[in-house]
Write a protein that holds these residues in place. Sequence first.
Motif, PDB file in Angstrom:
ATOM      1  N   ALA A 104      11.102  -4.423  10.946  1.00 19.84           N
ATOM      2  CA  ALA A 104      11.983  -3.314  10.561  1.00 19.84           C
ATOM      3  C   ALA A 104      11.357  -2.490   9.438  1.00 19.84           C
ATOM      4  O   ALA A 104      11.463  -1.260   9.425  1.00 19.84           O
ATOM      5  CB  ALA A 104      13.356  -3.840  10.141  1.00 19.84           C
ATOM      6  N   ILE A 105      10.687  -3.153   8.498  1.00 14.26           N
ATOM      7  CA  ILE A 105      10.006  -2.435   7.415  1.00 14.26           C
ATOM      8  C   ILE A 105       8.891  -1.570   7.975  1.00 14.26           C
ATOM      9  O   ILE A 105       8.695  -0.424   7.541  1.00 14.26           O
ATOM     10  CB  ILE A 105       9.470  -3.426   6.349  1.00 14.26           C
ATOM     11  N   ALA A 106       8.157  -2.083   8.952  1.00 13.42           N
ATOM     12  CA  ALA A 106       7.064  -1.306   9.554  1.00 13.42           C
ATOM     13  C   ALA A 106       7.605  -0.049  10.238  1.00 13.42           C
ATOM     14  O   ALA A 106       7.051   1.047  10.069  1.00 13.42           O
ATOM     15  CB  ALA A 106       6.288  -2.166  10.548  1.00 13.42           C
ATOM     16  N   VAL A 107       8.685  -0.182  10.998  1.00 16.20           N
ATOM     17  CA  VAL A 107       9.290   0.971  11.665  1.00 16.20           C
ATOM     18  C   VAL A 107       9.823   1.946  10.625  1.00 16.20           C
ATOM     19  O   VAL A 107       9.630   3.171  10.730  1.00 16.20           O
ATOM     20  CB  VAL A 107      10.418   0.520  12.627  1.00 16.20           C
ATOM     21  N   MET A 108      10.476   1.414   9.605  1.00 14.42           N
ATOM     22  CA  MET A 108      11.042   2.254   8.553  1.00 14.42           C
ATOM     23  C   MET A 108       9.942   3.058   7.859  1.00 14.42           C
ATOM     24  O   MET A 108      10.071   4.271   7.666  1.00 14.42           O
ATOM     25  CB  MET A 108      11.777   1.377   7.541  1.00 14.42           C
ATOM     26  N   ASN A 109       8.830   2.408   7.508  1.00 13.65           N
ATOM     27  CA  ASN A 109       7.741   3.109   6.825  1.00 13.65           C
ATOM     28  C   ASN A 109       7.096   4.166   7.716  1.00 13.65           C
ATOM     29  O   ASN A 109       6.756   5.252   7.257  1.00 13.65           O
ATOM     30  CB  ASN A 109       6.691   2.113   6.344  1.00 13.65           C
ATOM     31  N   GLN A 110       6.931   3.841   8.993  1.00 13.32           N
ATOM     32  CA  GLN A 110       6.323   4.796   9.919  1.00 13.32           C
ATOM     33  C   GLN A 110       7.181   6.048  10.056  1.00 13.32           C
ATOM     34  O   GLN A 110       6.678   7.175   9.997  1.00 13.32           O
ATOM     35  CB  GLN A 110       6.117   4.139  11.278  1.00 13.32           C
ATOM     36  N   LEU A 111       8.475   5.872  10.228  1.00 16.60           N
ATOM     37  CA  LEU A 111       9.356   7.024  10.401  1.00 16.60           C
ATOM     38  C   LEU A 111       9.619   7.744   9.086  1.00 16.60           C
ATOM     39  O   LEU A 111       9.833   8.961   9.074  1.00 16.60           O
ATOM     40  CB  LEU A 111      10.659   6.595  11.071  1.00 16.60           C
ATOM     41  N   ALA A 113       7.456   8.362   6.881  1.00 13.39           N
ATOM     42  CA  ALA A 113       6.323   9.276   6.722  1.00 13.39           C
ATOM     43  C   ALA A 113       6.549  10.549   7.531  1.00 13.39           C
ATOM     44  O   ALA A 113       6.225  11.648   7.080  1.00 13.39           O
ATOM     45  CB  ALA A 113       5.029   8.590   7.162  1.00 13.39           C
ATOM     46  N   ARG A 114       7.116  10.420   8.705  1.00 14.73           N
ATOM     47  CA  ARG A 114       7.332  11.598   9.549  1.00 14.73           C
ATOM     48  C   ARG A 114       8.364  12.554   8.973  1.00 14.73           C
ATOM     49  O   ARG A 114       8.305  13.749   9.219  1.00 14.73           O
ATOM     50  CB  ARG A 114       7.758  11.166  10.942  1.00 14.73           C
ATOM     51  N   PHE A 115       9.323  12.021   8.224  1.00 15.88           N
ATOM     52  CA  PHE A 115      10.361  12.871   7.637  1.00 15.88           C
ATOM     53  C   PHE A 115      10.083  13.218   6.184  1.00 15.88           C
ATOM     54  O   PHE A 115      10.888  13.885   5.543  1.00 15.88           O
ATOM     55  CB  PHE A 115      11.731  12.190   7.764  1.00 15.88           C
ATOM     56  N   GLY A 116       8.964  12.762   5.636  1.00 18.20           N
ATOM     57  CA  GLY A 116       8.621  13.074   4.255  1.00 18.20           C
ATOM     58  C   GLY A 116       9.523  12.376   3.261  1.00 18.20           C
ATOM     59  O   GLY A 116       9.924  12.960   2.254  1.00 18.20           O
ATOM     60  N   LEU A 117       9.854  11.110   3.510  1.00 14.74           N
ATOM     61  CA  LEU A 117      10.796  10.384   2.660  1.00 14.74           C
ATOM     62  C   LEU A 117      10.127   9.511   1.595  1.00 14.74           C
ATOM     63  O   LEU A 117      10.812   8.739   0.930  1.00 14.74           O
ATOM     64  CB  LEU A 117      11.720   9.521   3.534  1.00 14.74           C
ATOM     65  N   THR A 118       8.827   9.625   1.439  1.00 16.49           N
ATOM     66  CA  THR A 118       8.142   8.953   0.339  1.00 16.49           C
ATOM     67  C   THR A 118       7.474  10.047  -0.495  1.00 16.49           C
ATOM     68  O   THR A 118       7.247  11.157   0.002  1.00 16.49           O
ATOM     69  CB  THR A 118       7.075   7.966   0.845  1.00 16.49           C
ATOM     70  N   PRO A 119       7.144   9.786  -1.752  1.00 15.03           N
ATOM     71  CA  PRO A 119       6.542  10.836  -2.585  1.00 15.03           C
ATOM     72  C   PRO A 119       5.263  11.425  -1.991  1.00 15.03           C
ATOM     73  O   PRO A 119       5.075  12.646  -2.000  1.00 15.03           O
ATOM     74  CB  PRO A 119       6.265  10.131  -3.909  1.00 15.03           C
ATOM     75  N   VAL A 120       4.396  10.590  -1.465  1.00 14.99           N
ATOM     76  CA  VAL A 120       3.144  11.087  -0.888  1.00 14.99           C
ATOM     77  C   VAL A 120       3.437  11.920   0.348  1.00 14.99           C
ATOM     78  O   VAL A 120       2.877  13.012   0.534  1.00 14.99           O
ATOM     79  CB  VAL A 120       2.206   9.903  -0.542  1.00 14.99           C
ATOM     80  N   ASP A 121       4.314  11.430   1.208  1.00 15.23           N
ATOM     81  CA  ASP A 121       4.627  12.160   2.437  1.00 15.23           C
ATOM     82  C   ASP A 121       5.431  13.421   2.146  1.00 15.23           C
ATOM     83  O   ASP A 121       5.318  14.404   2.869  1.00 15.23           O
ATOM     84  CB  ASP A 121       5.380  11.258   3.405  1.00 15.23           C
ATOM     85  N   GLU A 122       6.224  13.407   1.089  1.00 16.19           N
ATOM     86  CA  GLU A 122       6.952  14.611   0.671  1.00 16.19           C
ATOM     87  C   GLU A 122       5.960  15.720   0.346  1.00 16.19           C
ATOM     88  O   GLU A 122       6.119  16.864   0.778  1.00 16.19           O
ATOM     89  CB  GLU A 122       7.817  14.298  -0.555  1.00 16.19           C
ATOM     90  N   ALA A 123       4.912  15.398  -0.393  1.00 12.05           N
ATOM     91  CA  ALA A 123       3.899  16.399  -0.733  1.00 12.05           C
ATOM     92  C   ALA A 123       3.152  16.862   0.516  1.00 12.05           C
ATOM     93  O   ALA A 123       2.842  18.044   0.652  1.00 12.05           O
ATOM     94  CB  ALA A 123       2.921  15.817  -1.749  1.00 12.05           C
ATOM     95  N   ARG A 124       2.884  15.948   1.433  1.00 11.56           N
ATOM     96  CA  ARG A 124       2.175  16.297   2.663  1.00 11.56           C
ATOM     97  C   ARG A 124       3.015  17.218   3.540  1.00 11.56           C
ATOM     98  O   ARG A 124       2.522  18.197   4.084  1.00 11.56           O
ATOM     99  CB  ARG A 124       1.825  15.034   3.446  1.00 11.56           C
ATOM    100  N   VAL A 125       4.293  16.944   3.667  1.00 10.60           N
ATOM    101  CA  VAL A 125       5.170  17.745   4.512  1.00 10.60           C
ATOM    102  C   VAL A 125       5.420  19.113   3.882  1.00 10.60           C
ATOM    103  O   VAL A 125       5.560  20.109   4.575  1.00 10.60           O
ATOM    104  CB  VAL A 125       6.501  16.999   4.760  1.00 10.60           C
ATOM    105  N   ARG A 126       5.472  19.167   2.566  1.00  9.61           N
ATOM    106  CA  ARG A 126       5.763  20.409   1.860  1.00  9.61           C
ATOM    107  C   ARG A 126       4.636  21.437   2.001  1.00  9.61           C
ATOM    108  O   ARG A 126       4.862  22.620   1.919  1.00  9.61           O
ATOM    109  CB  ARG A 126       6.007  20.125   0.382  1.00  9.61           C
ATOM    110  N   VAL A 127       3.414  21.002   2.210  1.00  9.67           N
ATOM    111  CA  VAL A 127       2.288  21.916   2.360  1.00  9.67           C
ATOM    112  C   VAL A 127       2.530  22.784   3.588  1.00  9.67           C
ATOM    113  O   VAL A 127       2.825  22.290   4.665  1.00  9.67           O
ATOM    114  CB  VAL A 127       0.960  21.137   2.499  1.00  9.67           C
ATOM    115  N   THR A 128       2.388  24.095   3.408  1.00 10.10           N
ATOM    116  CA  THR A 128       2.728  25.008   4.506  1.00 10.10           C
ATOM    117  C   THR A 128       1.600  25.214   5.496  1.00 10.10           C
ATOM    118  O   THR A 128       1.827  25.575   6.629  1.00 10.10           O
ATOM    119  CB  THR A 128       3.155  26.377   3.944  1.00 10.10           C
TER     120      THR A 128
END
Length: 145
Positions: A104-111, A113-128
């Motif tokens: 469940a943790i693996a699925v949670m972490n994978q998804l 990232a797709r929605f930008g729900l971690t600090p690193v992924d938030e910055a990645r998704v925010r880039v236009t």
Amino acid sequence: MRGQKPKVSNVIPMKGDLAAPVPEAPGWMSAEGREVWDRLAPVLVAKKRLEPAFEDPFAVYCEAVADVIRFTGDIAAFGSWYEVETRNGRQQKKRAVWGQRQDAIAVMNQLAARFGLTPVDEARVRVTGQGDLFDEILKTLDGAD
């Protein structure tokens, strides 16, 4: 100048004041998953990341979060391992819920990232966009900078 106070029906909200509607959680979700949806969906709608096409993957993310919470509670209540007697003596084995939580943790972490729900992924998704490799050089050569 003082004048008559505006009537609420007369006031037109500015575009920034309009809140996008938060979609309802799908009917197939568990009660725990719906709680996660209700907590996080307004955040994603405000960031314009919960389009109708993304609702099912987000629902799966919410279910994964609910599973992690549920499995963590089971581990807290019953422990993460048990002992068995084997021909080589007593051995400690992980409970099945330990593996379920890891999945469940693996699925949670994978998804997440797709929605930008971690600090690193938030910055990645925010880039236009990627930008232009030679844009700065061309600006300098044209004297625009």
